[in-house]
Design a protein around this motif. Structure first.
Motif, PDB file in Angstrom:
ATOM      1  N   LYS A  66     -20.493  -9.475   1.252  1.00 31.96           N
ATOM      2  CA  LYS A  66     -20.300  -9.508   2.707  1.00 31.96           C
ATOM      3  C   LYS A  66     -20.669 -10.869   3.281  1.00 31.96           C
ATOM      4  O   LYS A  66     -20.028 -11.356   4.228  1.00 31.96           O
ATOM      5  N   THR A  97       0.815  -1.214   0.000  1.00 35.47           N
ATOM      6  CA  THR A  97       0.000   0.000   0.000  1.00 35.47           C
ATOM      7  C   THR A  97       0.850   1.267   0.000  1.00 35.47           C
ATOM      8  O   THR A  97       0.508   2.264  -0.648  1.00 35.47           O
ATOM      9  N   LYS A 108      -4.800   5.125  -5.002  1.00 32.03           N
ATOM     10  CA  LYS A 108      -5.405   3.985  -5.693  1.00 32.03           C
ATOM     11  C   LYS A 108      -4.757   3.687  -7.048  1.00 32.03           C
ATOM     12  O   LYS A 108      -5.164   2.749  -7.736  1.00 32.03           O
ATOM     13  N   LEU A 129     -14.116  -0.759  -4.314  1.00 30.87           N
ATOM     14  CA  LEU A 129     -14.720   0.578  -4.393  1.00 30.87           C
ATOM     15  C   LEU A 129     -13.802   1.584  -5.080  1.00 30.87           C
ATOM     16  O   LEU A 129     -14.259   2.637  -5.538  1.00 30.87           O
ATOM     17  N   SER A 130     -12.506   1.248  -5.186  1.00 29.65           N
ATOM     18  CA  SER A 130     -11.573   2.167  -5.851  1.00 29.65           C
ATOM     19  C   SER A 130     -11.498   1.925  -7.353  1.00 29.65           C
ATOM     20  O   SER A 130     -10.807   2.656  -8.067  1.00 29.65           O
ATOM     21  N   ARG A 178     -23.148  -6.035  -2.958  1.00 30.48           N
ATOM     22  CA  ARG A 178     -22.294  -5.879  -1.772  1.00 30.48           C
ATOM     23  C   ARG A 178     -22.770  -6.785  -0.651  1.00 30.48           C
ATOM     24  O   ARG A 178     -21.968  -7.280   0.148  1.00 30.48           O
ATOM     25  N   ASP A 193     -12.984  -6.222   4.644  1.00 32.09           N
ATOM     26  CA  ASP A 193     -13.228  -4.789   4.422  1.00 32.09           C
ATOM     27  C   ASP A 193     -12.143  -4.171   3.555  1.00 32.09           C
ATOM     28  O   ASP A 193     -12.420  -3.299   2.721  1.00 32.09           O
ATOM     29  N   PHE A 194     -10.912  -4.616   3.741  1.00 26.62           N
ATOM     30  CA  PHE A 194      -9.786  -4.092   2.962  1.00 26.62           C
ATOM     31  C   PHE A 194     -10.018  -4.336   1.466  1.00 26.62           C
ATOM     32  O   PHE A 194      -9.845  -3.430   0.634  1.00 26.62           O
ATOM     33  N   LYS A 226     -11.655  -7.494   8.986  1.00 29.78           N
ATOM     34  CA  LYS A 226     -10.899  -6.340   8.484  1.00 29.78           C
ATOM     35  C   LYS A 226     -10.257  -6.639   7.135  1.00 29.78           C
ATOM     36  O   LYS A 226     -10.143  -5.754   6.285  1.00 29.78           O
ATOM     37  N   GLU A 280     -12.858  -4.966   0.054  1.00 33.67           N
ATOM     38  CA  GLU A 280     -14.044  -4.214  -0.368  1.00 33.67           C
ATOM     39  C   GLU A 280     -13.660  -2.790  -0.784  1.00 33.67           C
ATOM     40  O   GLU A 280     -14.174  -2.254  -1.777  1.00 33.67           O
ATOM     41  N   ASN A 281     -12.750  -2.197  -0.057  1.00 32.05           N
ATOM     42  CA  ASN A 281     -12.306  -0.842  -0.397  1.00 32.05           C
ATOM     43  C   ASN A 281     -11.512  -0.822  -1.703  1.00 32.05           C
ATOM     44  O   ASN A 281     -11.558   0.167  -2.448  1.00 32.05           O
ATOM     45  N   ILE A 282     -10.801  -1.913  -1.981  1.00 25.21           N
ATOM     46  CA  ILE A 282     -10.114  -2.021  -3.269  1.00 25.21           C
ATOM     47  C   ILE A 282     -11.147  -2.029  -4.397  1.00 25.21           C
ATOM     48  O   ILE A 282     -10.993  -1.355  -5.422  1.00 25.21           O
TER      49      ILE A 282
END
Length: 791
Positions: free
Chosen positions: A698, A514, A522, A742-743, A694, A735-736, A732, A738-740
């Motif tokens: 999840k 990261t 991103k 979303l990017s 989503r 979630d990590f 977590k 998931e954020n990828i």
């Protein structure tokens, strides 16, 4: 020749456009077809069969279940593989033995009841030097199981070991097959030498018990036996692939009485389908049947033709599971198959304690007669989840029936390449093939000749216009961003319209820690990426392509900057910035992934960044990340170098589109809705795939946490990859990823016609043969002509 073909397709596309415009007052150009009363139909009955493997004991990724033999009383089914092996941190290294997790069972199934009457544990008789049984056959009421070293005879009813003897084979044999022709037993063995050359041996055991052999072996060529066909009771026809790359097919004739092997008149057998006959069966009456991805075919030796007996549009069987079935028996009115009728997800736990017989019997009438036919097509074939959705649609819709467009594929006209030394060759071959198929689809759509529903065609941006495809925006216009990845929905739009809707997807980008991301967090700007390449990667660019393909890749990722609403503008300063970056920083020709890896990994054996084209699912993400850091922790998926540092792209692993000339667009839309249901999305997500929902993501993430923390195998998802344990996996980590997701900035698509223009014209600038303005003028003119022809 390639340019002539491209031009011919281009003119045909223009004419099709004109015809579509002239008939714009019509609802569709497509001929409406209904299922007739006398249309063939086969009723399917399914029987569960116990295999002998332990119930409720989860298996690893590798399991082999198949029908292997039969006699007058029994069917024989082998199930072998490994039970799930715990992660390293849950293993007692002092007592651990891989052999304890292996299994190899033979189920003896009564022909009449289809129930298992006995199971034989083949592993218990194998030595430490024999990991599995290689081949099983039945003869005179005895079952023979062959390993690399020995042959063992068993009584099928009580499992008693009757005899053990050394096997006349060597360590380099690849596989063995047995055939019974009249009173003769024919065994073929294919061997592989240390130099990867292959040769074959044929052993014939006559009615007197004498064994005679022939060997097919040439010093400078491989000789690989594909299959053996019976021609009467005393003659065998043997198909052999010959050559360094097995490029030539040669037929031999073997007189079983004299053991004389001769090269046959090749014209006598040239009509046979080499690939299909590899999975053929010969019935007692001498009739030969074979299965392929469409159905079952019968060989008419007298007419020298193959006749279709049955296809998967004539039954309710899930086409996505069909390739896992063996054909056991066949006649004009009955087909018996053996395989698994379900495919549990990895997070639900896979077991090997059962298999299925599927009996297909010709019905008196077709239960779907009168329904209107909708055709569906995928260039990648149909997976089991999509096949299940098709079956459900057909069973629940009273007016429409979806058929697979088996006759549509055009892969015989594809180019191919075995060149692994340069990634450019592979990429350009793929682009040419995509250009051929996408243009063919566009022409056929506008002529009313294409299928109604198109799956997995999202990379063919040629189709992304109202002349070819219907707008799917209404199906997701009210999508709640808390329930769906709406950035994926937005990223799939072309000029504000969704022509091809992602149902599930993969990620594409640069994987690295990261901390190596550019300022956007991103992705990378061009300058940031060059700094990353120089300082982090020690000059080893993760994108291993040469200048032409590299430029095409980056152009396609930023195509919205240069092409909009059918107009191209390459005079923008951004185009020059991109061209100069490639000219100044990228190698002229691509290299192989192996060459790159050796340099990038260095002494540590681990590169600090990699280009990942297809990253699938939560577990798959962390497996890919393990190539960068321990257990994949703290590894991001970043976008390709761009003008604005945009995020990674997504690539639909399943996409759906509806032809603008579909028989009934609204009816096709009902199938689209099935693919967006919670049930479908969750089933796909639980198989370690990224999906549009989503909530399904999840749910799968929660199951993944439970699965891995309880010692689940680190063979990630359904991907077949293996690595260290994941017992510290938490929400977590879910979630990590998931954020990828979303990017993600945009769907990866390619206009292959435009890509070919750029790869043809841009090298003149990169090599200093022309200035950029001259190249732009030519390329822009060619691209605009292509866009104008599409309307």
């Amino acid at each position: 020749m390639r340019k002539i073909i491209a031009k011919t397709l281009s003119v045909a596309l223009l004419l099709a456009m004109a015809a579509a415009t002239a008939s714009c007052g019509r609802k569709t150009n497509k001929e409406i077809r209904k299922i007739s009363e006398d249309s063939p139909w086969f009723d399917a009955s399914i029987t569960d069969v116990e295999t002998g493997a332990e119930k409720d004991r989860e298996t690893g990724t590798w399991v082999n279940q198949q029908f292997v033999a039969s006699d007058d009383q029994y069917y024989f089914i082998e199930t072998s593989g490994e039970y799930q092996i715990p992660p390293d941190d849950m293993i007692d290294v002092k007592t651990f033995n891989y052999r304890d997790y292996r299994f190899d069972y033979l189920a003896v199934v009564d022909r009449n009841t289809r129930q298992t009457v006995n199971t034989i544990d083949l592993k218990k008789d194998l030595t430490a030097s024999e990991p599995f049984t290689d081949n099983i056959f039945s003869n005179n009421g005895i079952i023979t199981a062959q390993s690399k070293l020995k042959e063992r005879d068993y009584d099928p009813l009580n499992g008693e070991l009757l005899d053990t003897r050394p096997r006349k084979a060597s360590d380099d044999d690849l596989f063995t097959k047995h055939y019974f022709i009249g009173n003769y037993e024919v065994e073929t063995i294919v061997y592989q030498t240390e130099t990867d050359q292959r040769y074959s041996r044929i052993s014939v055991k006559g009615p007197d018990g004498e064994v005679r052999e022939n060997e097919l072996n040439k010093p400078d060529k491989s000789m690989y036996i594909n299959y053996v066909l019976a021609e009467g009771d005393t003659k065998a026809v043997i198909s052999v692939s010959v050559g360094r790359n097995l490029e030539e097919d040669v037929y031999y004739e073997l007189d079983l009485e004299t053991n004389k092997l001769t090269v046959a008149d090749q014209k006598k057998y040239e009509w046979l389908d080499e690939v299909a006959l590899y999975n053929s069966i010969c019935c007692p009456d001498g009739t030969i049947y074979f299965m392929d991805s469409e159905g079952v075919f019968k060989i008419n030796a007298e007419k020298k033709t193959t006749e279709k007996l049955f296809d998967y549009n004539q039954c309710s069987l899930n086409l996505g599971l069909a390739e896992r079935f063996n054909m056991v028996e066949c006649s004009e009115d009955r087909i018996l198959l053996c395989g698994r009728c379900d495919n549990p997800s990895v997070y639900e736990g896979r077991t090997a304690d059962k298999i299925n017989f599927v009996e297909l019997k010709r019905a008196d009438k077709n239960p779907h007669s009168g329904k209107t036919v909708l055709e569906i097509y995928s260039p990648n074939g149909i997976d089991d989840k999509t096949g299940e959705a098709v079956t459900r649609f057909n069973e629940t819709n009273s007016k429409y029936f979806i058929e697979y467009a088996f006759d549509y594929d055009d892969r015989d006209n594809y180019d191919d390449t075995d060149d692994e030394s340069n990634e450019d060759v592979w990429m350009m071959t793929k682009t040419r093939n995509n250009a051929h198929l996408s243009n063919k689809l566009a022409i056929d759509i506008m002529n009313g000749d294409a299928p109604d529903i198109l799956l997995d065609c999202s990379s063919f941006s040629v189709l992304d216009n109202s002349n070819c495809l219907a707008d799917l925006t209404p199906f997701v216009k009210d999508a709640d961003p808390d329930k769906y990845f709406t950035n994926i929905i937005e990223g799939s739009k072309t000029d504000g319209v969704i022509y091809q809707l992602p149902v599930s997807f993969k990620l594409e980008g640069i994987m690295t820690k990261t901390a190596n991301a550019g300022n956007s967090g991103k992705g990378f700007t061009l300058d940031e990426y060059q700094k990353f390449t120089d300082e982090v990667m020690n000059g080893n660019d993760p994108l291993i392509y040469g200048q032409a393909v590299y430029f095409s890749l980056l152009f396609n990722s930023m195509r919205d900057e240069f092409i909009s609403k059918g107009k191209v503008d390459l005079s923008k300063p951004e185009f020059k910035i991109l061209a100069d970056y490639v000219k100044d920083n990228v190698r002229e020709n691509g290299i192989s992934i192996n060459d790159w890896y050796q340099k990038a990994a260095g002494g540590s054996g681990i590169p600090k960044g990699m280009y990942i084209e297809y990253c699938t699912g939560i577990g798959g993400y962390y497996f890919e990340g393990m190539g960068i850091a321990s257990r994949g922790k703290g590894v991001a998926m970043l976008g390709l170098p761009s003008l604005d540092g945009r995020g990674p792209r997504f690539i639909p692993s399943r996409s759906v589109a509806i032809s603008s000339q579909a028989t009934d667009i609204k009816a096709c839309g009902e199938f689209v809705k099935l693919l967006l249901t919670d049930e479908f999305q969750t089933k796909v997500a639980m198989n370690d795939e990224f999906v549009l929902s989503r909530e399904a993501y999840k749910a799968a993430g929660s199951a993944a946490v439970t699965y891995y923390t309880n010692g689940g195998s680190s063979y990630m998802g359904g991907n077949g990859f293996g690595a260290g344990g994941m017992t510290d996996f938490t929400s977590k980590d879910v979630d990590f990823v998931e954020n990828i997701i979303l990017s993600c900035s945009k769907m990866k698509t390619e206009d292959p016609d435009i890509s070919m223009i750029l790869t043809e014209e841009m090298p003149a600038y990169f090599l200093g043969q022309k200035d950029l303005d001259a190249v732009i003028k030519i390329a822009e003119n060619r691209i605009q002509k292509v866009l104008d022809e599409r309307g």
